[in-house]
Design a protein around this motif. Structure first.
Motif, PDB file in Angstrom:
ATOM      1  N   LEU A 172       0.831  -1.206   0.000  1.00 35.62           N
ATOM      2  CA  LEU A 172       0.000   0.000   0.000  1.00 35.62           C
ATOM      3  C   LEU A 172       0.865   1.256   0.000  1.00 35.62           C
ATOM      4  O   LEU A 172       0.617   2.200  -0.772  1.00 35.62           O
ATOM      5  N   ALA A 173       1.884   1.281   0.844  1.00 35.13           N
ATOM      6  CA  ALA A 173       2.760   2.449   0.885  1.00 35.13           C
ATOM      7  C   ALA A 173       3.448   2.677  -0.455  1.00 35.13           C
ATOM      8  O   ALA A 173       3.576   3.830  -0.915  1.00 35.13           O
ATOM      9  N   ARG A 174       3.877   1.598  -1.103  1.00 36.83           N
ATOM     10  CA  ARG A 174       4.575   1.728  -2.391  1.00 36.83           C
ATOM     11  C   ARG A 174       3.661   2.294  -3.474  1.00 36.83           C
ATOM     12  O   ARG A 174       4.049   3.214  -4.206  1.00 36.83           O
ATOM     13  N   VAL A 175       2.459   1.753  -3.597  1.00 36.94           N
ATOM     14  CA  VAL A 175       1.600   2.207  -4.689  1.00 36.94           C
ATOM     15  C   VAL A 175       1.089   3.621  -4.444  1.00 36.94           C
ATOM     16  O   VAL A 175       0.916   4.398  -5.390  1.00 36.94           O
ATOM     17  N   LEU A 176       0.856   3.988  -3.191  1.00 41.24           N
ATOM     18  CA  LEU A 176       0.447   5.366  -2.910  1.00 41.24           C
ATOM     19  C   LEU A 176       1.550   6.357  -3.269  1.00 41.24           C
ATOM     20  O   LEU A 176       1.274   7.475  -3.710  1.00 41.24           O
ATOM     21  N   ALA A 177       2.794   5.949  -3.104  1.00 39.23           N
ATOM     22  CA  ALA A 177       3.917   6.838  -3.389  1.00 39.23           C
ATOM     23  C   ALA A 177       4.253   6.921  -4.872  1.00 39.23           C
ATOM     24  O   ALA A 177       4.654   7.991  -5.360  1.00 39.23           O
ATOM     25  N   GLU A 178       4.075   5.807  -5.600  1.00 37.68           N
ATOM     26  CA  GLU A 178       4.617   5.756  -6.964  1.00 37.68           C
ATOM     27  C   GLU A 178       3.637   5.334  -8.047  1.00 37.68           C
ATOM     28  O   GLU A 178       3.953   5.489  -9.235  1.00 37.68           O
TER      29      GLU A 178
END
Length: 362
Positions: A331-337
């Motif tokens: 979740l953190a990865r897709v929200l960031a990138e």
């Protein structure tokens, strides 16, 4: 600027895996000031299975799946600054492609947007007179929702002036963590319509692990599976509308992504399901394909399986704590990138660059 977009369906995800992609990209483009009209045929019972109302960020025009209906919407292309023909409309695809080229103004940006590039290119390699090959000299660019360098090189090799992948992504307003739903309780869930070029892979990556793990529970959502022979621990529930995708992704201990044959072969093709699952902080297991690490880090943000045995081993070793950790990292990865806002910025920049080149050449 006005965009006329001819695609399969904006309003319904029924037998229409591109719906989430269209919604995310066009909603993001609308935030940049584009005036968007989406033209979709009344076909394949999609209008009887709508899962969103006509949105405020795009006009939706549903036309009869007849030649008269086709002519009526093609005539609207002349009013647009940007005209897009997506592949896989399913009704008069060749006539649509030829028609948007013929009806568009000379100064309009003409785009073929391929949401199944690997399969389209397979067809093109076997048919030198393929409609897309014939159309490429009259198109300004090809955009795709995946494929990476292999697709870019193939399209430019066929004569495309430019080819740019615009990958699937996440709209955090529509796909996000949600409470678990008892309807979707399982050890492993899979959302996938039954398609000829994916069925064998689903047998390998989903049904075979189910047979190996008779004490585990497996949940299969999607159209077409009602007459498929399956292990007793597999529950097939038919079409799952987009409103239920968050609960479907959040409830099982893990969810599975299985690429179609062509996409697995060519790589760099994350399905919408990958980002939907990550956006829900689900623990995702995906079949192996080249380029996965560009989107999610294996063993930290996603579990990668080479075959059904790997899937079974991942499930057996997966604790609740590790599943939560993988889901939160994804979740953190897709929200960031990997949000559609970022994809929309990318497409907006492409459009602006094209306009600038036309201005400089004038």
């Amino acid at each position: 600027m006005k965009i006329a977009f001819y695609g399969s369906s904006l309003l319904s995800s029924y037998w229409n895996g591109a719906a989430t992609y269209y919604r995310g990209i066009l909603k993001a483009l609308a935030s940049h000031g584009y005036d968007i009209t989406f033209y979709e045929p009344d076909a394949f019972d999609r209008q009887q299975h709508r899962d969103i109302d006509p949105p405020e960020w795009a006009r939706s025009v549903v036309y009869p799946a007849t030649r008269e209906g086709l002519r009526s919407v093609l005539a609207q292309a002349a009013a647009a600054d940007i005209v897009v023909k997506a592949n896989g409309v399913g009704v008069f695809d060749q006539e649509l492609l030829e028609g948007v080229i013929a009806q568009s103004r000379p100064d309009a940006l003409k785009i073929y947007w391929d949401v199944d590039a690997a399969a389209t290119l397979d067809e093109m390699r076997g048919a030198p007179s393929h409609p897309v090959i014939r159309a490429l000299p009259d198109l300004d660019m090809v955009l795709t929702y995946g494929g990476g360098p292999p697709v870019v090189n193939a399209y430019t090799g066929f004569g495309a002036a430019a080819c740019v992948p615009i990958y699937n992504a996440l709209d955090p307003e529509t796909h996000h963590p949600a409470p678990a739903d008892p309807r979707f309780t399982a050890d492993l869930g899979l959302l996938a319509n039954r398609l000829p070029d994916r069925e064998t892979r689903i047998e390998q990556f989903f049904l075979e692990p189910a047979a190996q793990l008779p004490d585990a529970s497996f949940l299969l959502g999607g159209n077409g599976w009602h007459d498929k022979s399956m292990p007793a621990n597999v529950r097939a529930i038919g079409h799952v509308g987009t409103a239920d995708h968050n609960a479907f992704n959040c409830t099982p201990r893990a969810v599975l992504n299985v690429a179609r044959d062509s996409m697995a072969h060519i790589g760099f093709s994350p399905a919408t399901r990958v980002f939907e699952a990550a956006g829900a902080a689900a623990c995702l297991i995906t079949d192996a394909w080249e380029g996965i690490e560009l989107f999610l880090i294996p063993n930290a943000e996603v579990l990668v399986a080479r075959d059904g045995q790997d899937v079974a081993e991942h499930l057996e070793a997966l604790t609740d704590d590790r599943a939560r950790a993988i889901g939160q990292a994804a979740l953190a990865r897709v929200l960031a990138e990997h949000t559609y806002d970022l994809r929309g910025q990318q497409v907006h920049a492409i459009f602006q660059q094209h306009r600038q080149r036309l201005t400089e050449a004038a």
